[in-house]
Design an enzyme around this catalytic site. Structure first.
Site, short mmCIF file in Angstrom:
data_model
loop_
_atom_site.label_atom_id
_atom_site.label_comp_id
_atom_site.label_asym_id
_atom_site.label_seq_id
_atom_site.Cartn_x
_atom_site.Cartn_y
_atom_site.Cartn_z
N HIS A 16 0.80 -1.22 0.00
CA HIS A 16 0.00 0.00 0.00
C HIS A 16 0.83 1.27 0.00
CE1 HIS A 16 -3.64 1.97 -0.52
NE2 HIS A 16 -3.34 2.82 0.42
N HIS A 18 -9.64 1.13 -10.15
CA HIS A 18 -9.25 2.03 -9.06
C HIS A 18 -7.77 2.41 -9.15
CE1 HIS A 18 -8.44 3.69 -5.14
NE2 HIS A 18 -7.52 2.76 -4.96
N PHE A 19 -6.89 1.40 -9.26
CA PHE A 19 -5.48 1.79 -9.18
C PHE A 19 -4.98 2.43 -10.47
CE2 PHE A 19 -4.64 -2.82 -10.11
CZ PHE A 19 -3.84 -2.67 -11.23
N HIS A 20 -5.62 2.13 -11.60
CA HIS A 20 -5.22 2.88 -12.80
C HIS A 20 -5.59 4.36 -12.65
CE1 HIS A 20 -4.28 -0.91 -14.79
NE2 HIS A 20 -3.70 -0.21 -15.73
N ARG A 58 -10.56 -9.85 -11.93
CA ARG A 58 -9.42 -9.22 -12.57
C ARG A 58 -8.48 -10.31 -13.07
NH1 ARG A 58 -5.98 -6.53 -7.58
NH2 ARG A 58 -4.47 -6.15 -9.23
N ARG A 59 -7.51 -9.89 -13.87
CA ARG A 59 -6.44 -10.78 -14.36
C ARG A 59 -6.98 -11.92 -15.24
NH1 ARG A 59 -5.58 -10.74 -8.56
NH2 ARG A 59 -4.18 -9.04 -8.05
N TYR A 94 1.87 5.61 -2.15
CA TYR A 94 2.20 6.97 -1.71
C TYR A 94 3.58 7.37 -2.19
CZ TYR A 94 -2.18 6.71 0.51
OH TYR A 94 -3.53 6.58 0.68
#
Lengths: 164, 541
Positions: free
Chosen positions: B218, B369-371, B432-433, B222
């Site tokens: 995680h 989300h992470f894209h 996913r994947r 950041y």
């Protein structure tokens, strides 16, 4: 240190929002007993076929003495065993899964059934299926080149039509 | 200018590796959306697809980011502290070590011997060369961490009692954050994956490996995001036409990001069976705390933009938005980045929620989300920073400002067209994947229109990625010279004359993180040595 008056208000608001979010989630966890699958239970994944719980004859759907349903499954490249499951609607179901090889995951649409299946550990999910129908259960963790083809079918049937 | 020469060289070397590998990974991304859509049957291949996904993930997550952040760090340190690089030879050694690790990993990825995705996924076994390459990449980046800490330390010795320039303060916070967070993946790699893949140990405890990876998984976000925030705090306010709203709040936000973001990786393990729900709940509380510095950042940056808009004559409740200097690519990227952060951040709250996560865990929602947060919010700022810094590093003016702005807009639009349908598909149950959806039922059919949108998004993003490379090469090849090569950092509205020691250094905060990490990860790791566990033998992909 210089903190602007508007900024100060925003600081209070930020903490208020954050703690409110945590509070709501904590309340759901405690009052409705909603917890993610977390049983911390080990198993020898290389010897599932010899275990009392996960040998081939023991897999499938069973009814417990208290009327609840117990499902025992094995995840192995590239399928879930058994591949077809039938469970009654609106009945507490305990699903226990172990992997015979690598990492897998499984979830079913329109339910909160979602767990990782980690070799060496047993996954246990307690849920109640609230909609009847036939739902796919997908492997949702990359487990090798056949991962796309790994899925099972879950039939949720009205209570009166459910037979073992 | 003299002191800039060596940071410019180091910076450019790092930036070129970052953006060339980025372009390659972007092309892989295009292949992946086309393959997944099933529109071109000749492209279908699970071997290629998972090799491609693994390469795309490792390059974007570890190579683009690490090299960009190292280059930006050297440049920021040199230009804000007005000092040469500390121990220049060591800095170059770190660069080449990171590059060597990258090359080793890349060869294995491109030859299909490391199709274990960016998160490694033991007991699937990749070539040991891949794991050793990954270790060298991380160790090489630790040289940069040491460089940043030493440069800040030397500057403070030479300027006792003076506030460290904000950009250096944030850069050092990020270096320390990266050191702490990379310890998780480094331990997994060094103590589990490398000896296991070489056959020195027979089995691996997958539960422990996943727990160690979650340590990194995680806070690494950041590490990627802080350069974007730094640009918003230290460059954007001046370029927008105004001043930074509050220097002190920026420092407090960086310290909070550093302390809160490292020990909270368990939301990645919410549905993992080998960790108990009490620990998951505590990590949920920790995860929500990161919302605090994120909301502070949003406030300070938007307030700074309002200051700029009003200084340029903007009136009324929203009139200031129009008068901001949107003509500057970095200001434009900042606005677009904040929009993506807002949408992506709300999605993130769902993922972080102890009880809601099961609705989306391991579905296409997460990929969306992470894209949005990484490839959108962070990487669009990397582009804009490159446009801002490249001319100053090379002494050649940007080839075309309007082309740069068009590239940023296309990236923003492409990212929304790609990721919003992914969020929907996740809610519709798509895991996913996956490379194909051979399920043949109503659920799988409901995904089709969203998959088409995904292809459109992928094409737009590829065009934008190629435009970036054209602009950077075009700038580099120009004959014209740029007179003003100085970096001008934003002034705060209230000048900072003195700071408490806690807001001007990291010694105390490093101790706090250590204690917090031991509290949050100590027992969850120790338990694997107390339980009767069964290791897993290696499996091929």
């Amino acid at each position: 240190m210089h903190i602007d008056a508007t900024e100060k208000k925003w600081i209070y608001l930020t903490f208020l929002l954050t703690f409110a979010g945590m509070g709501v989630l904590a309340a759901y966890a405690v009052m409705d007993n909603i917890h993610p699958p977390s049983n911390v239970e080990t198993v020898d994944s290389a010897a599932l076929h010899l275990s009392k719980e996960f040998n081939e004859d023991a897999l499938g759907v069973k009814r417990e003495a208290d009327g609840s349903i117990r499902v025992t499954m094995v995840a192995a490249r590239y399928g879930f065993f058994p591949q077809k499951l039938v469970v009654p609607v609106d009945t507490p179901v305990t699903i226990r899964i172990a992997s015979a090889d690598v990492l897998h995951g499984i979830h079913t649409v329109q339910s909160n059934f979602n767990t990782m299946v980690v070799p060496g550990y047993v996954s246990e999910v307690n849920t109640t299926f609230q909609k009847t129908g036939v739902f796919p259960m997908f492997c949702n963790e990359y487990c090798g080149l056949g991962h796309d083809f790994m899925w099972a079918r879950l039939s949720v049937v009205p209570k009166e039509k459910f037979k073992l | 200018m003299q002191s800039h020469a060596d940071v410019a060289k180091l910076g450019l070397a790092n930036f070129w590796i970052a953006f060339i590998t980025f372009a390659l990974a972007a092309l892989l991304g295009l292949y992946q959306v086309l393959e997944r859509s099933g529109m071109i049957p000749q492209l279908e291949s699970v071997e290629l697809y998972f090799g491609s996904v693994s390469s795309h993930g490792v390059i974007m997550g570890f190579v683009l980011t690490t090299f960009f952040i190292m280059g930006f760090g050297y440049w920021s340190a040199g230009t804000s502290l007005k000092m040469p690089v500390w121990n220049k030879r060591l800095a170059w050694f770190g660069f080449f070590l990171t590059l060597l690790g990258t090359a080793m990993a890349a060869v294995m990825l491109f030859t299909g011997q490391a199709s274990v995705l960016y998160t490694f996924y033991p007991p699937l076994k990749a070539s040991p060369i891949f794991y050793i390459g990954a270790a060298l990449l991380v160790v090489g980046s630790w040289v940069w961490v040491l460089e940043m800490i030493m440069m800040m330390h030397k500057w403070k010795q030479a300027n006792p009692g003076q506030p460290v320039p904000l950009i250096m303060f944030g850069t050092t916070a990020n270096a320390i954050l990266w050191f702490f967070t990379s310890l998780g993946v480094a331990s997994e790699d060094l103590f589990q994956l490398i000896p296991w893949s070489l056959g020195w140990i027979e089995t691996i405890d997958v539960g422990l490996a996943r727990t160690l990876f979650s340590w990194t998984l995680h806070a690494i976000v950041y590490f990627w995001l802080i350069p974007a925030y730094l640009a918003m705090y230290t460059l954007l306010p001046r370029l927008a036409g105004g001043k930074l709203f509050s220097d002190e709040m920026a420092r407090i936000s960086f310290i909070m990001l550093l302390v809160f973001s490292v020990p909270i990786g368990f939301h990645h393990l919410y549905v993992d069976p080998m960790q108990a729900d009490g620990w998951k709940f505590l990590h949920m509380i920790g995860t929500f705390m990161v919302a605090v510095p994120t909301l502070f950042t949003g406030f300070t940056v938007i307030a700074s933009m309002e200051v700029a808009g009003r200084m340029r004559g903007g009136k009324g409740l929203f009139g200031w938005i129009k008068t901001i200097n949107w003509d500057d690519p970095l200001v434009l990227a900042g606005g677009l980045s904040l929009l993506m952060l807002t949408v992506g951040g709300w999605g993130g709250l769902v993922n972080a929620s102890y009880s809601m996560d099961v609705m989306v865990h391991n579905t296409q929602w997460i990929t969306g989300h992470f894209h949005l947060i990484f490839a959108g919010t962070s990487v669009i700022m990397y582009f804009a920073l490159a446009y801002h810094i490249w001319p100053k590093m090379t002494g050649r003016p940007l080839v075309s400002k309007s082309l740069a702005k068009a590239q940023l807009w296309l990236w923003f639009i492409g990212m929304l067209v790609l990721t919003l349908p992914w969020h929907v598909m996740g809610l519709l149950g798509q895991p996913r994947r996956i490379s194909v959806a051979p399920y043949g039922n109503e659920v799988a059919k409901s995904w089709i229109p969203y998959e088409m949108a995904m292809v459109v998004g992928g094409v737009i993003l590829t065009v934008s990625a190629l435009m970036l490379i054209v602009i950077l090469f075009g700038t580099h090849l120009r004959r014209a010279t740029l007179e003003d090569r100085e970096m001008a950092y934003a002034e705060p509205v209230e000048p900072v004359l003195r700071l408490p020691a806690l807001l001007n250094g990291f010694g105390f905060w490093a101790a706090v993180i250590t204690v917090y990490l031991i509290a949050s990860y100590g027992y969850p790791i120790l338990q694997f040595f107390l339980m009767d566990t069964h290791g897993t033998f290696p499996w091929s992909i």
